[in-house]
Design an enzyme around this catalytic site. Structure first.
Site, PDB file in Angstrom:
ATOM      1  N   ASP A 167      14.959  16.543  15.086  1.00 22.50           N
ATOM      2  CA  ASP A 167      13.582  17.015  14.915  1.00 22.50           C
ATOM      3  C   ASP A 167      13.977  18.501  14.285  1.00 22.50           C
ATOM      4  O   ASP A 167      14.322  19.388  15.046  1.00 22.50           O
ATOM      5  CB  ASP A 167      12.527  17.083  16.165  1.00 22.50           C
ATOM      6  N   LYS A 235       6.144  15.503  11.480  1.00 21.76           N
ATOM      7  CA  LYS A 235       5.764  15.919  12.791  1.00 21.76           C
ATOM      8  C   LYS A 235       4.736  17.167  12.855  1.00 21.76           C
ATOM      9  O   LYS A 235       5.293  17.958  12.002  1.00 21.76           O
ATOM     10  CB  LYS A 235       6.956  15.949  13.805  1.00 21.76           C
ATOM     11  N   LYS A 271       4.505  11.726  13.851  1.00 21.23           N
ATOM     12  CA  LYS A 271       4.497  12.427  15.242  1.00 21.23           C
ATOM     13  C   LYS A 271       3.755  13.494  15.468  1.00 21.23           C
ATOM     14  O   LYS A 271       3.908  14.631  15.267  1.00 21.23           O
ATOM     15  CB  LYS A 271       5.891  12.543  15.573  1.00 21.23           C
TER      16      LYS A 271
END
Length: 335
Positions: A167, A235, A271
Site C-alpha cells: 500500500d 485506495k 479500497k
C-alpha cells in the site's frame, strides 16, 4: 530492475494518452475529463446508502464484509507480539464460532511483515482461497515525504520479507502542484519494486489520501493517473487524515474503475480505508459496489475495507443475528 512493468505501464499510457506521459500530456488528458457534479454525486451516494437488502442476505453481507477486511495496525508502538495477536484474530475472528470466515489480509508496517508471515504459517496465502495475505504500507507512509530511492527500498524490503501487497502513498504535494509526470513515474517504479525474483509481484494499492486532495475533480484525476501508471488498486486514505473514506468519494472511485473496465477490459480494485466502523456503514459500501461495478467486485482481489475496529462490530451483529437479538436499526433499511 528488468523494466518490464515500466514498459508495460508506459505502453498502456501511450495508447490512452496519445503521447508520452509527461506533465503536459497528462495535464491535457486529466483536465480534459469532465468535471464532477458534486451535488449529483452526493445524491447518488445518499440514494445507494438507503437501498435495502433482504433479511435472508444479512448473514451473507456480514460474512462478506469480514472476508474483505484488511485488519490493520499501523502505530509507532507496534510490536511483534501485537502483530501476532492481530494475526490470531485475522485467522479466527470469533473463537466461539468456527464458521466465521477469515479476513482478507493483515496490514502492517514493513518491519513487521516477517512476524505476520511467521504467525500466519499455513494460513498465509490468497484470500480468494480463504487464506490471509500480508499487506505492508510503504513509500514513507503516511506522508510520502522521502526520496524516490528510499521509497523504492522501502517497497523492495517489504516484498523481500514476504509481503503479498504493498500500500503506497502518492506524493500529494507533487500532484497538487501539477507535477503529474513525477507522480506517474513514482507509481511505475514502485510497481517495478513489487516484482520478485521469480517474476511474480506483490499487488500494488495506490493511496490517494483523498482528504488532502480538496476536490472531487482531483480525486477523479488522481484515480485515473494511478490506474494509468499501473496500480492494481486505488485506495482512499491512510487513515491518518480526516476526512478518510466517505461514500461519495468511494462511489466516484468505483465509477472510474467501471469506466476503465469498459474501456480496456481490465479490472482494478478499490479500497476505502479509515472511518468505516459499523456494519451498517459497511453494508452501504457493499450495496454501492454491487450497484456500480457489479457483485463480481465483491471479492478480495477487487475490493477491501481498510479497518481496525470494523471487525468487532460485524462480529457483534453476527452474534445478534445468530441469537435473534439483533435490531433492524443495526442495518441499512431492510425489507
Amino acid at each position: 530492475m528488468s523494466g518490464t512493468s515500466i514498459v508495460s505501464a508506459r505502453e498502456r499510457a501511450l495508447a490512452v494518452l496519445g503521447g508520452e506521459p509527461d506533465d503536459a500530456t497528462l495535464r491535457r488528458y486529466l483536465h480534459g475529463i469532465p468535471g464532477i457534479d458534486a451535488v449529483g454525486l452526493e445524491q447518488r451516494a445518499a440514494g445507494l446508502g438507503t437501498r435495502s437488502i433482504k433479511t435472508t442476505s444479512k448473514r451473507w453481507a456480514l460474512d462478506r464484509i469480514i472476508s474483505l477486511i484488511d485488519l490493520t495496525t499501523l502505530e509507532g508502538a507496534d510490536t511483534p507480539g501485537k502483530v501476532r495477536s492481530l494475526v490470531a484474530k485475522a485467522m479466527t475472528p470469533d473463537p466461539a464460532d468456527p464458521t466465521s470466515p477469515r479476513v482478507a489480509a493483515v496490514c502492517v508496517y514493513g518491519d513487521m511483515v516477517p512476524f505476520a508471515v511467521d504467525a500466519l504459517g499455513a494460513a498465509h496465502g490468497d484470500p480468494d482461497d480463504g487464506l490471509v495475505s500480508v499487506a505492508a504500507v510503504a513509500t514513507a507512509f503516511p506522508s510520502g515525504r522521502a526520496s524516490l530511492a528510499i521509497k523504492l527500498a522501502d517497497t523492495a524490503d517489504a516484498v523481500a520479507a514476504g509481503a503479498d501487497e504493498i500500500d503506497m502513498v502518492i506524493d500529494r504535494g507533487a500532484f497538487l502542484a501539477g507535477r503529474y509526470g513525477e507522480v506517474f513515474d513514482q507509481i511505475v517504479q514502485v510497481k517495478e519494486a513489487c516484482r520478485r525474483p521469480d517474476g511474480s509481484a506483490a499487488s500494488l494499492k495506490v493511496i490517494l489520501e483523498t482528504g488532502e486532495l480538496n476536490t472531487y475533480d482531483n480525486v477523479r484525476r488522481a484515480s485515473w493517473l494511478s490506474i494509468l501508471a499501473g496500480g492494481d488498486f486505488i485506495k482512499t486514505s491512510t487513515g491518518k487524515v480526516s476526512p478518510a473514506a466517505t461514500l461519495p468519494v468511494t462511489l466516484l472511485m468505483l465509477e472510474v474503475v467501471r469506466d476503465w473496465h469498459l474501456a480496456t477490459g481490465q479490472r482494478i480494485g478499490v479500497k476505502p480505508a479509515g472511518g468505516i466502523r459499523s456494519s451498517k456503514d459497511a453494508i452501504k459500501y457493499l450495496v454501492t459496489v454491487a450497484e456500480t461495478v457489479g457483485e463480481e467486485w465483491l471479492r478480495p482481489h477487487l475490493f477491501r475495507f481498510g479497518a481496525s475496529s470494523l471487525l468487532n462490530d460485524v462480529l457483534l451483529q453476527r452474534q445478534k443475528l445468530a441469537t435473534g437479538h439483533y435490531s433492524g436499526a443495526d442495518y441499512v433499511t431492510i425489507d
